[in-house]
Design a protein around this motif. Structure first.
Motif, PDB file in Angstrom:
ATOM      1  N   LYS A 114       3.259   6.336  -2.272  1.00  0.00           N
ATOM      2  CA  LYS A 114       4.374   5.844  -1.643  1.00  0.00           C
ATOM      3  C   LYS A 114       5.038   6.857  -1.690  1.00  0.00           C
ATOM      4  O   LYS A 114       5.579   7.719  -3.146  1.00  0.00           O
ATOM      5  CB  LYS A 114       4.326   4.214  -2.048  1.00  0.00           C
TER       6      LYS A 114
ATOM      7  N   ASP B 123       8.319   6.582  -2.968  1.00  0.00           N
ATOM      8  CA  ASP B 123       8.695   6.567  -4.404  1.00  0.00           C
ATOM      9  C   ASP B 123       7.924   7.356  -5.415  1.00  0.00           C
ATOM     10  O   ASP B 123       8.452   8.088  -6.317  1.00  0.00           O
ATOM     11  CB  ASP B 123       9.306   5.672  -4.736  1.00  0.00           C
TER      12      ASP B 123
ATOM     13  N   ARG C  74       9.122  11.275  -7.733  1.00  0.00           N
ATOM     14  CA  ARG C  74       9.230  10.751  -9.092  1.00  0.00           C
ATOM     15  C   ARG C  74       7.749  11.784  -9.761  1.00  0.00           C
ATOM     16  O   ARG C  74       8.196  11.797 -11.285  1.00  0.00           O
ATOM     17  CB  ARG C  74       9.011   9.428  -9.486  1.00  0.00           C
TER      18      ARG C  74
ATOM     19  N   PHE D 298      10.563   1.994   4.543  1.00  0.00           N
ATOM     20  CA  PHE D 298      10.946   2.948   3.040  1.00  0.00           C
ATOM     21  C   PHE D 298       9.368   3.613   3.494  1.00  0.00           C
ATOM     22  O   PHE D 298       9.570   5.027   2.635  1.00  0.00           O
ATOM     23  CB  PHE D 298      10.517   1.679   1.804  1.00  0.00           C
TER      24      PHE D 298
ATOM     25  N   SER E 298      10.165   7.124   4.735  1.00  0.00           N
ATOM     26  CA  SER E 298      11.205   7.851   4.057  1.00  0.00           C
ATOM     27  C   SER E 298      11.573   8.847   3.726  1.00  0.00           C
ATOM     28  O   SER E 298      12.085   8.994   3.678  1.00  0.00           O
ATOM     29  CB  SER E 298      11.649   6.720   3.352  1.00  0.00           C
TER      30      SER E 298
ATOM     31  N   ARG F   4       1.184  -0.099 -11.391  1.00  0.00           N
ATOM     32  CA  ARG F   4       2.932  -0.602 -10.919  1.00  0.00           C
ATOM     33  C   ARG F   4       3.280  -1.420 -12.406  1.00  0.00           C
ATOM     34  O   ARG F   4       4.802  -0.950 -12.395  1.00  0.00           O
ATOM     35  CB  ARG F   4       1.956  -2.027 -10.126  1.00  0.00           C
TER      36      ARG F   4
ATOM     37  N   ALA G  44       6.882   0.617 -11.952  1.00  0.00           N
ATOM     38  CA  ALA G  44       7.696   0.375 -10.862  1.00  0.00           C
ATOM     39  C   ALA G  44       8.097  -0.914 -11.323  1.00  0.00           C
ATOM     40  O   ALA G  44       8.091  -1.765 -12.173  1.00  0.00           O
ATOM     41  CB  ALA G  44       6.536  -0.241 -10.161  1.00  0.00           C
TER      42      ALA G  44
ATOM     43  N   ASN H 212       9.138  -0.606  -4.070  1.00  0.00           N
ATOM     44  CA  ASN H 212       8.954   0.132  -4.615  1.00  0.00           C
ATOM     45  C   ASN H 212       7.969   0.256  -5.164  1.00  0.00           C
ATOM     46  O   ASN H 212       8.294   0.580  -6.261  1.00  0.00           O
ATOM     47  CB  ASN H 212      10.628   1.340  -4.920  1.00  0.00           C
ATOM     48  N   ASN H 213       6.843   0.312  -5.605  1.00  0.00           N
ATOM     49  CA  ASN H 213       5.562   0.050  -6.201  1.00  0.00           C
ATOM     50  C   ASN H 213       4.508   0.540  -5.991  1.00  0.00           C
ATOM     51  O   ASN H 213       3.795   0.236  -6.364  1.00  0.00           O
ATOM     52  CB  ASN H 213       4.750  -1.878  -5.761  1.00  0.00           C
TER      53      ASN H 213
END
Ligand code: DAT
Ligand code: MG
Length: 147
Positions: free
Chosen positions: A9, A11, A15, A64, A67, A102, A106, A111-112
């Motif tokens: 995803k 995030d 990252r 999300f 995004s 996760r 996470a 936001n997983n």
């Protein structure tokens, strides 16, 4: 062989976790048969998460997932749907065991980090939402015999 749709995803992409997550599935013994970085449209996102339409978090979920870019993948292997879900950990990182993706990376349920199909039917549907049949590359890995 069983196939699944796995997706890092926005995030996880931002990252810098793409490499680490891909490595986990490679090391498990699964085979990558397609991948691409893409920024999905709202229509694609709403179709992908159609089962959650009407739930209170649906709008946030679509915001999300659209995004930023996601890393979309198709993997194959015996029992890969159940095994990859186990490697991902529970949906809410509060419940996800350490050692799972996760659980390790996470904090919040929104936001997983990763998505994985939960059945053969959803895998087929999700794969077709992001990949054409020609994009799925089948190839022999001699090592499969020892996995
Ligand atoms: P999973 O991603 O483990 O298959 P799911 O299909 O139930 O979980 O939900 C899809 C995504 O929606 C999930 O990864 C994060 C978000 N989500 C689920 N339940 C939520 C909740 N109660 N509040 C906020 N976001 C939620
Ligand atoms: Mg799900």
């Amino acid at each position: 062989m069983e196939k699944t749709y796995l997706m890092i995803k926005p995030d996880g992409v931002q990252r810098g976790l793409v490499g680490k997550i891909v490595q986990r599935f490679e090391e498990k013994g699964f085979q990558l048969i397609a991948s691409k970085l893409l920024h999905m449209s709202r229509e694609q996102a709403e179709y992908h998460y159609a089962e959650h339409k009407g739930k209170p978090f649906f709008g946030e979920l679509v915001d999300f997932i659209t995004s930023g870019p996601v890393f979309a993948m198709v993997w194959q292997g015996d029992n890969i749907i159940a095994l990859s879900r186990a490697m991902m950990g529970k949906t809410n990182p509060m419940d996800a065991a350490p050692g799972t993706i996760r659980g390790d990376y996470a904090v919040h349920v929104g936001n997983n980090i990763i998505h994985g199909s939960d059945s053969v039917e959803s895998a087929e549907r999700e794969i077709a939402n992001f990949f054409s049949p020609q994009e799925l590359i089948t190839y022999e890995i001699p090592l499969q015999k020892v996995i």
